[in-house]
Design an enzyme around this catalytic site. Structure first.
Site, mmCIF file in Angstrom:
data_model
loop_
_atom_site.group_PDB
_atom_site.id
_atom_site.type_symbol
_atom_site.label_atom_id
_atom_site.label_comp_id
_atom_site.label_asym_id
_atom_site.label_seq_id
_atom_site.Cartn_x
_atom_site.Cartn_y
_atom_site.Cartn_z
ATOM 1 N N ASP A 1 0.846 -1.182 0.000
ATOM 2 C CA ASP A 1 0.000 0.000 0.000
ATOM 3 C C ASP A 1 0.892 1.247 0.000
ATOM 4 O O ASP A 1 1.902 1.293 0.707
ATOM 5 C CB ASP A 1 -0.864 -0.036 1.265
ATOM 6 N N GLU B 1 1.464 0.186 -4.894
ATOM 7 C CA GLU B 1 0.968 1.453 -5.408
ATOM 8 C C GLU B 1 2.160 2.399 -5.512
ATOM 9 O O GLU B 1 2.703 2.810 -4.484
ATOM 10 C CB GLU B 1 -0.061 2.045 -4.443
#
Ligand code: CA
Length: 668
Positions: free
Chosen positions: A347, A376
């Site tokens: 993340d 990400e």
């Protein structure tokens, strides 16, 4: 503590900045990287070692209960200034007992903490538990292994939340919302459609990506009858599973054993398990286990000492500091070793530095070369970490064996995530053709793609297709069905289903690794709710009755996974091969927008098909394309797909492609 909300989508360029003056103080801390941090049980007893270089005193509290009662004993710890750790031991194996640490900092005793390395915890994760991990292994665990992955472009990712998959009564699953849900074979909907693990096998994905399954903060494990829902982007104990997914959160072994049983069942089905990890921030600031063991050290700050917040969740961690760097590396290694995890999705990965991510991938490779790491490649706010050090998608070529999500393809195909009504290439909006092409070539350099015309990134940032994960939707923002319903309002549902097929065809035929969000294969929706991170099951649970209603769509998705698996041309591994073998047909997108046509030539990547023609018409009307003459088999046309290419034949020439549809042809 309020629920934190993941803001996982901002990729704007940030000004370069450096470590704050405040944070410079932490560079002098001695560090410790031994594998005996916090707890070891061996034949000589139970041993504690807490890293806390600036503590003035430290103690261990021992308990018989996981969340209530006073300590039955408190051990004073001894400091070793050379490595900043505090130690204490008892001569017995304390299996079945619980413990917390407490440190004195700046003259004040801080709150109790289970530490940062609790591998088992009591209910709600406030006390660490001492268990014998050997007793948590399911039968056959020593021989358990995930699928072998030769190239990351061979992986097909299915992103799922445990509750979404099984909570709805139509799932027919007994252990609803639990790890054990995916161990149940033979489950069906009332009308007999396969659900759960049998559904995954039928669909043909290679890996499930489970939303955060470490112990998170927001669900009260002591009151599971409340059926609270959360995505879990609010980390509390990074190295223990979440209790609410177990059948008994008060028994510290249950979550460990049941998570392993889920992994074993998936592995037995040939499916890998990827974990979503959120080392970039903690649910709490002062109350986080990091802060309660080594105040200040694990997080980044601004010059004035305030918390910097690149996560958009109130704080950000500091992977650029040695002890935190080692922590992240050792934590994923632990999950790979103890739980046989096959991949990690980071993340807000750009909050971490590229060196840390490189070390993560390199260390995991030593354990299992099939482990897939991606993340990400953006932050949700500015960070003191210099831009060139961030694990941004634009920096992916500085990393080895790490992939990033391509938001290029995502936003171009279905329309921008910030505007529900915005359409994309697959729903009739012109002008996005070049950005879609960036996704098709997996953001690698290509002579026919003008990256400057791209909407998101302006240069070919990936050196290899194995650095790119292509997708059109995930847990964030509107799911695909809701996005289509909002942006195509007023059109018949059949158009939305056609657009859904087209959009996912673009993902599954593009170079890179395809990624899909659970339930989209049965046209699941979330009743129009955007970021449903704390919404009830009535919003989030997949209604599996949809599998009957939208069975044609499900079969189409099945065709996409089968096509991709059977044809390595869609899974090239080198940028040069893509530049050479993937050839776009000349189409004037001013005259005929929403039309892309390309060939995969030369039996690309060892494919049995000499040439594959892939044509996308995202316009709301039929459009004509010119296909060169020859004997073509029809693989996909007007919402139908046959991975063997037995939908018919054509001699090429002028062919009409219906609105919102893909045409795929093949030549032997
Ligand atoms: Ca929890």
């Amino acid at each position: 503590m309020a629920f934190v909300m993941p803001l996982c989508a901002l990729g704007a360029a940030m000004p370069a900045s450096a470590q704050s003056d405040y944070d410079a103080q932490f560079l002098s801390y001695p560090t410790y990287n031994g594998d005996d941090l916090e707890l070891t049980v061996d034949n000589t007893g139970t041993h504690f070692r807490l890293w806390s270089p600036k503590a003035q005193e430290a103690v261990v509290n021992l308990y018989t209960n996981g969340h209530t009662g006073k300590p039955y004993s408190t051990l004073n710890m001894k400091f070793d200034a050379s490595n900043g750790t505090w130690t204490a031991s008892v001569p017995e194996k304390l299996y079945g007992k619980f413990y917390t640490f407490r440190i004195k900092h700046d003259g004040k005793w801080l709150n109790e903490t289970p530490g940062v390395w609790a591998k088992a915890v009591g209910v709600n994760g406030k006390r660490a538990a001492i268990i014998d991990f050997a007793t948590t292994n399911p039968d056959g665990w020593n021989a358990d292994k995930g699928p072998e992955v030769k190239n990351f472009s061979d992986v097909i990712v299915y992103e799922m939340h445990h509750r979404d998959m099984s909570m709805h009564p139509s799932s027919g699953i007994a252990n609803k919302g639990k790890f054990l849900a995916l161990t149940e074979e033979g489950t069906t909907t009332p009308s007999g459609q396969k659900t759960g693990i049998d559904h995954l096998k039928e669909l043909g994905i290679t890996h499930v990506h489970i939303l955060p399954s470490y112990d998170y903060n927001s669900v009260d494990e002591a009151n599971l009858w409340q059926n609270t829902y959360n995505w879990g982007y609010d980390p509390q104990n990074y190295n223990a599973p979440e209790g609410s997914y177990s059948t008994n959160p008060s028994d510290p072994s249950s979550r460990v054993r049941e998570m392993k049983e889920m992994i074993k069942a998936l592995h037995d089905a040939g499916i890998g398990v990827i974990m979503d990890v959120v080392y970039n921030h903690t649910a709490e600031n002062e109350g986080s286990n990091f802060e309660l063991t080594a105040p200040g050290y694990y997080h980044r700050h601004r010059n004035d000492g305030s918390w910097s917040d690149a996560s958009g969740c109130g704080n950000e961690t500091a992977s650029d500091r040695k002890q935190m760097h080692d922590y992240i590396v050792n934590s994923v290694k632990y999950w790979a070793d103890e739980y046989h995890i096959d991949g990690f999705r980071f993340d807000l990965m750009a909050i971490h530095d590229t060196e840390t991510m490189n070390d993560v991938a390199a260390e995991l490779k030593k354990i299992n070369p099939s482990i897939f790491v991606y993340g990400e490649g953006w932050t949700a706010g500015d960070s003191p970490l210099a831009v060139e050090r961030r694990a941004l998608k634009e920096n992916v070529s500085k990393m080895k064996d790490i992939a990033v999500f391509s938001d290029d393809l995502r936003d171009a195909v279905k329309g921008h995530y910030t505007d529900a009504s915005d359409r994309g290439f697959a729903t009739g909006k012109p002008g996005l053709e070049e950005t879609v092409k960036i996704g098709i070539v997996a953001a690698t350099p290509h002579p026919q793609v003008d990256f400057k015309k791209g909407n998101n990134s302006k240069f070919p940032y990936a050196a290899s297709p194995e650095m790119i994960v292509n997708y059109i939707s995930c847990h964030d923002d509107l799911c695909l069905t809701d996005k289509l319903r909002k942006s195509m309002e007023g059109e018949p549902e059949e158009n939305m289903l056609a657009a859904a097929k087209l959009a996912q065809t673009i993902v599954f035929t593009s170079q890179g690794t395809p990624f899909m969000f659970a339930g989209e294969e049965v046209f699941r929706d979330k009743k129009g709710v955007h970021n449903s991170y704390n919404q009830p099951d009535s919003i989030n649970a997949i209604d599996w009755a949809n599998k009957t209603k939208y069975n044609d769509l499900f079969n189409y998705y099945k065709g996409l996974t089968a096509l991709r698996k059977a044809h390595p041309a869609f899974r090239m591994t080198k940028a040069d091969d893509i530049a050479k073998n993937l050839v776009f047909d000349k189409i004037d997108s001013k005259k005929t927008p929403n039309l892309i046509s390309y060939s995969l030539k030369n039996n690309a990547n060892g494919d049995s098909w000499k040439e594959i023609k892939v044509i996308f018409n995202g316009a709301s009307k039929a459009q004509e394309v010119n296909v060169k003459g020859g004997n073509w088999k029809i693989v996909a046309s007007d919402g139908a797909i046959d991975p063997e290419g037995n939908l018919g034949t054509t001699k090429g020439g002028k062919i009409t492609v219906p609105a919102y549809s893909a045409l795929i042809l093949a030549q032997e």
